[in-house]
Design an enzyme around this catalytic site. Structure first.
Site, mmCIF file in Angstrom:
data_model
loop_
_atom_site.group_PDB
_atom_site.id
_atom_site.type_symbol
_atom_site.label_atom_id
_atom_site.label_comp_id
_atom_site.label_asym_id
_atom_site.label_seq_id
_atom_site.Cartn_x
_atom_site.Cartn_y
_atom_site.Cartn_z
ATOM 1 N N ASN A 11 39.252 31.650 31.248
ATOM 2 C CA ASN A 11 40.535 32.222 30.737
ATOM 3 C C ASN A 11 41.349 32.736 31.836
ATOM 4 O O ASN A 11 40.947 33.799 32.406
ATOM 5 C CB ASN A 11 40.199 33.038 29.506
ATOM 6 N N LYS A 13 44.305 33.845 32.161
ATOM 7 C CA LYS A 13 45.482 34.554 31.747
ATOM 8 C C LYS A 13 46.725 34.320 32.728
ATOM 9 O O LYS A 13 46.752 33.239 32.787
ATOM 10 C CB LYS A 13 44.862 36.243 31.857
ATOM 11 N N HIS A 97 43.258 36.594 20.842
ATOM 12 C CA HIS A 97 42.840 37.327 22.270
ATOM 13 C C HIS A 97 43.285 38.946 22.006
ATOM 14 O O HIS A 97 44.239 39.076 21.467
ATOM 15 C CB HIS A 97 43.129 36.914 23.369
ATOM 16 N N GLU A 99 44.369 41.008 23.989
ATOM 17 C CA GLU A 99 45.620 41.074 24.507
ATOM 18 C C GLU A 99 46.962 40.643 23.843
ATOM 19 O O GLU A 99 47.815 41.551 23.864
ATOM 20 C CB GLU A 99 45.648 40.476 26.064
ATOM 21 N N GLU A 164 34.276 39.512 21.571
ATOM 22 C CA GLU A 164 34.921 39.997 23.011
ATOM 23 C C GLU A 164 35.108 41.736 22.594
ATOM 24 O O GLU A 164 36.320 42.025 21.935
ATOM 25 C CB GLU A 164 36.016 39.349 23.483
ATOM 26 N N GLY A 170 37.629 43.383 31.262
ATOM 27 C CA GLY A 170 38.472 43.542 32.386
ATOM 28 C C GLY A 170 37.883 44.850 33.034
ATOM 29 O O GLY A 170 38.502 45.750 33.729
ATOM 30 N N SER A 202 33.741 41.141 30.802
ATOM 31 C CA SER A 202 33.228 41.499 32.057
ATOM 32 C C SER A 202 32.041 40.559 32.102
ATOM 33 O O SER A 202 30.970 40.940 32.750
ATOM 34 C CB SER A 202 32.698 42.922 31.964
HETATM 35 P P1 PGA Z 1 36.964 39.583 31.653
HETATM 36 O O1 PGA Z 1 38.030 39.036 30.372
HETATM 37 O O2 PGA Z 1 35.947 38.490 31.716
HETATM 38 O O3 PGA Z 1 37.906 39.771 32.825
HETATM 39 O O4 PGA Z 1 36.661 40.850 31.163
HETATM 40 C C1 PGA Z 1 37.771 38.477 29.552
HETATM 41 C C2 PGA Z 1 38.603 37.763 28.502
HETATM 42 O O5 PGA Z 1 39.664 38.516 28.301
HETATM 43 O O6 PGA Z 1 38.559 37.030 27.716
#
Ligand code: PGA
Length: 239
Positions: A11, A13, A97, A99, A164, A170, A202
């Site tokens: 992903n 983003k 997601h 976010e 997640e 992140g 992460s």
């Molecule tokens: P990350 O993001 O691996 O940077 O923690 C995962 C995600 O948001 O799908």
């Protein structure tokens, strides 16, 4: 979806350029061509770069989107429908997601998006997970039960779940392996044991192997560590 398949989903983003997307799609394609066929890999660039990604990939690398609208068409300025993604050559779409949930997306909207994706012939990768406060209060399963309840109406095996924990995205923090195992088992107890549940938050080249070794974990949704091919290659090797 076969039970021994391991899904690795990159992903990106809101990162990249048309040139970097092309280069990455081509390079990841060749890494994947050397991996066992039990590994399924998808690259989800920003929607504007889906077409360059599709033009540049080869072999079995799938291209996915990071979101879609729940309606098939209409007056929804700035939105993209699942059917449009399919028409462009996408095979998957991430929905729900954290976010996007943080920007106001509800469980009901996530369900409608997942339904729209399936109707369009895409595999929705439906994200669920608890906040740090909910984790600390030990209410993860309660939170997930609300996020999952409507999903029981979707056809079994027509979607992927990505667990997640919001606090792990992140941040470099991950739950303990036993916690990941227990949450995945809980999700399968709600949605059915054949459901493929990926872990995200992460994941990197250092922890991918131990996480992907957990029998309940069917793969990983990878954010920041997915941005470069060598790190993604390490994660593919770990799987
Ligand atoms: P990350 O993001 O691996 O940077 O923690 C995962 C995600 O948001 O799908």
């Amino acid at each position: 979806m076969k039970s021994d398949t391991r899904w690795l989903i990159a992903n990106w983003k809101m990162n990249g350029t048309a040139a970097s997307v092309r280069e990455y799609a081509a390079a990841l394609s060749s890494v994947l061509s050397a991996a066992p066929t039990t590994i399924e890999c998808a690259f989800c660039p920003p929607s504007l770069y889906i077409a360059p990604a599709i033009e540049s990939r080869t072999g079995r690398l799938k291209i996915g989107a990071q979101d879609c609208h729940g309606q098939a068409k209409g007056a929804f300025t700035g939105e993209v429908s699942a059917a449009m993604l399919k028409d462009t050559g996408c095979e998957l779409v991430i929905v729900g997601h954290s976010e996007r949930r943080a920007a106001g997306e509800t469980d009901a909207q996530v369900y409608v998006k997942a339904q729209a994706a399936i109707a369009a012939g895409l595999i929705p990768v439906i994200c669920v997970g608890e906040s740090e406060a909910e984790y600390l209060a030990k209410t993860t399963n309660d939170v997930l039960s609300h996020q999952l309840v409507k999903l029981t109406e979707l056809a079994t095996n027509s979607y992927l779940i990505a667990y997640e924990p919001v606090w792990a995205i992140g941040t470099g923090k991950t739950p303990q392996l036993l916690e990941i195992e227990a949450v995945h088992a809980y999700i399968k107890s709600v949605l059915g044991s054949v459901t493929s549940v990926l872990y995200g938050g992460s994941v990197n080249s250092a922890n991918a192997r131990e996480i992907l070794q957990i029998p309940e974990v069917s793969g990983a949704l990878v954010g920041s560590a997915s941005l470069t091919v060598p790190v993604m290659q390490d994660i593919i090797n770990a799987a």
